[in-house]
Design an enzyme around this catalytic site. Structure first.
Site, PDB file in Angstrom:
ATOM      1  N   HIS A 121       0.909  -0.920   0.220  1.00 39.77           N
ATOM      2  CA  HIS A 121      -0.184  -0.091   0.443  1.00 39.77           C
ATOM      3  C   HIS A 121       1.074   1.271  -0.204  1.00 39.77           C
ATOM      4  CE1 HIS A 121       0.538   0.933   4.269  1.00 39.77           C
ATOM      5  NE2 HIS A 121       0.155  -0.182   4.672  1.00 39.77           N
ATOM      6  N   ASP A 163       6.091   2.421   7.121  1.00 44.15           N
ATOM      7  CA  ASP A 163       4.536   1.310   6.583  1.00 44.15           C
ATOM      8  C   ASP A 163       3.989   1.888   5.601  1.00 44.15           C
ATOM      9  OD1 ASP A 163       2.770   0.452   7.297  1.00 44.15           O
ATOM     10  OD2 ASP A 163       2.151   1.008   8.767  1.00 44.15           O
ATOM     11  N   GLU A 192      -5.608   1.885   2.562  1.00 40.97           N
ATOM     12  CA  GLU A 192      -4.751   0.213   3.486  1.00 40.97           C
ATOM     13  C   GLU A 192      -5.326   1.025   4.769  1.00 40.97           C
ATOM     14  OE1 GLU A 192      -2.533  -2.416   5.919  1.00 40.97           O
ATOM     15  OE2 GLU A 192      -2.837  -0.985   6.023  1.00 40.97           O
ATOM     16  N   GLU A 193      -4.988   1.857   5.723  1.00 41.86           N
ATOM     17  CA  GLU A 193      -4.219   2.377   6.668  1.00 41.86           C
ATOM     18  C   GLU A 193      -5.985   2.610   7.548  1.00 41.86           C
ATOM     19  OE1 GLU A 193      -2.765   2.503   8.562  1.00 41.86           O
ATOM     20  OE2 GLU A 193      -0.706   2.150   7.581  1.00 41.86           O
ATOM     21  N   ASP A 244       3.952  -5.912   3.817  1.00 46.34           N
ATOM     22  CA  ASP A 244       3.582  -4.616   4.470  1.00 46.34           C
ATOM     23  C   ASP A 244       4.633  -5.171   5.812  1.00 46.34           C
ATOM     24  OD1 ASP A 244       2.333  -3.260   6.217  1.00 46.34           O
ATOM     25  OD2 ASP A 244       0.880  -3.544   5.181  1.00 46.34           O
ATOM     26  N   HIS A 272       4.112   3.107  13.590  1.00 49.51           N
ATOM     27  CA  HIS A 272       3.155   3.887  13.736  1.00 49.51           C
ATOM     28  C   HIS A 272       3.177   6.076  14.561  1.00 49.51           C
ATOM     29  CE1 HIS A 272      -0.920   2.427  12.000  1.00 49.51           C
ATOM     30  NE2 HIS A 272      -0.234   1.734  11.496  1.00 49.51           N
TER      31      HIS A 272
END
Length: 366
Positions: free
Chosen positions: A88, A200, A232-233, A255, A343
């Site tokens: 993604h 990410d 995607e998130e 991922d 994150h």
């Protein structure tokens, strides 16, 4: 011939190893802005990189980039699968949701944030007329005058605001509800790690581009459908529609995953460890990987001498889940890059794990 030489020859026959990685490209990818639904800069970058690497490329209605690499002519008894590999393009970030009477912005989170990592952050508001620098911080008193209880409080996203340093009328003239907000951080190398705000999943976008680059010299055994997905998130949205359109016979999600191999965490909670190879996902909270594929990839890694580790993730999901559940169901697994500090703005991946990921994908596709 020695046993060691025989093993090396066998590994080379499975997949000639890729050793050089364009880490500058990875860092440029991480620096690009692209929250869910506004992945334009990343998409343009990917489209430029795909030139000369694939046979066909298109952008679908969701903004996914879908690139096809045709398989080689099949030998007698061979079967060519249609392999969808999805990474993604979007990153966690924010949208402007409200502008108050003094010109401070309130935000809507896109993706899961640990707000302990959001205090006093430089951000960019991507307004229609150009990028505006801002400061993101929670409302409340500075430490000098805060009570002990106030100092311990962990704020919610709704308590954060952005200060653009402009008068309210200037802000309203330049900023609209729905404008993208991204955290500011320039990617860099730290020893054997590459860290930045959006590993990410730009690290997997990079991994997929490097795999396609390595396939230039010879057609793969399988038909490769490389998908660079959107949104995607916020729920694997781009991969869902892409999988329905592509109709793969095999799915591979790409991922990141947790590498909590740092002080203060018990060894059994590490999930994966950086530098010990690409993760082959067994389980996460959205999918159980197709066991024959897990075994096949593990055996390929062992045969080719590619560092790999099996992964069980208690909470989290990837594009692999979207592929697996499409249409009548698709045999699917996910390859996971061990990543520290997920994150945050210093998400960190290891060079050796990136290399292992490319080489394991090549071993399967060839």
């Amino acid at each position: 011939m020695s046993k060691k030489q025989k093993k090396a020859d066998a590994a080379a026959a499975v997949s000639p190893a890729v050793t050089d990685l364009r880490l500058d490209l990875l860092m440029r990818l991480s620096d690009l802005p692209g929250v869910p639904g506004q992945e334009d800069a990343v998409r343009d970058f990917v489209l430029a990189e795909l030139d000369g690497l694939v046979d066909e490329v298109r952008v679908d209605a969701m903004g996914n980039v879908i690139a096809r690499r045709a398989p080689r002519d099949q030998k007698k008894g061979e079967v060519a699968e249609r392999v969808m590999i999805s990474a993604h393009m979007d990153e966690i970030g924010f949208l402007v949701r409200f502008i108050d009477e003094r010109g401070f912005l309130r935000v809507q989170a896109l993706g899961g944030f640990d707000t302990r990592n959001l205090f006093a952050r430089n951000v960019t508001v991507h307004a229609r007329g150009g990028a505006l620098p801002g400061i993101l911080t929670p409302g409340g008193k500075p430490v000098h005058i805060a009570s002990p209880e106030e100092r311990k409080k962990i704020p919610e996203v709704k308590e954060f605001f952005i200060d653009l340093g402009l008068e309210a009328d200037e802000v309203r003239a330049q900023v609209r509800i729905g404008d993208m907000v991204t955290l500011d951080q320039t990617a860099r190398q730290v020893g054997r790690l590459v860290c930045g705000k959006a590993m990410d999943d730009r690290a997997s976008v990079f991994l997929l581009l490097e795999t396609l680059r390595a396939l230039r010299g010879a057609a793969p055994r399988h038909e490769v459908i490389a998908v660079f997905s959107t949104q995607e998130e916020v729920g694997l949205r781009g991969a869902i529609t892409a999988a329905y359109g592509v109709q793969p016979t095999v799915g591979i999600g790409l991922d990141v995953t947790l590498a909590v191999d740092t002080p203060g965490v018990a060894p059994d909670e590490a999930v994966t460890r950086v530098g010990e190879g690409i993760g082959i996902k067994v389980f996460d909270s959205t999918m159980i990987s197709h066991r024959p594929l897990v075994d096949q990839f593990w055996d390929l890694a062992q045969q080719a001498g590619i560092p790999a580790q099996l992964e069980v993730l208690a909470l989290g999901g990837t594009d692999g889940a979207a592929i697996q559940r499409s249409r009548e169901g698709v045999p699917t697994l996910t390859l996971s890059l061990p990543t520290r500090y997920i994150h945050t703005v210093v998400e960190a991946v290891h060079v050796d794990d990136l290399r292992a990921g490319v080489n394991l994908l090549l071993a399967y596709l060839r």
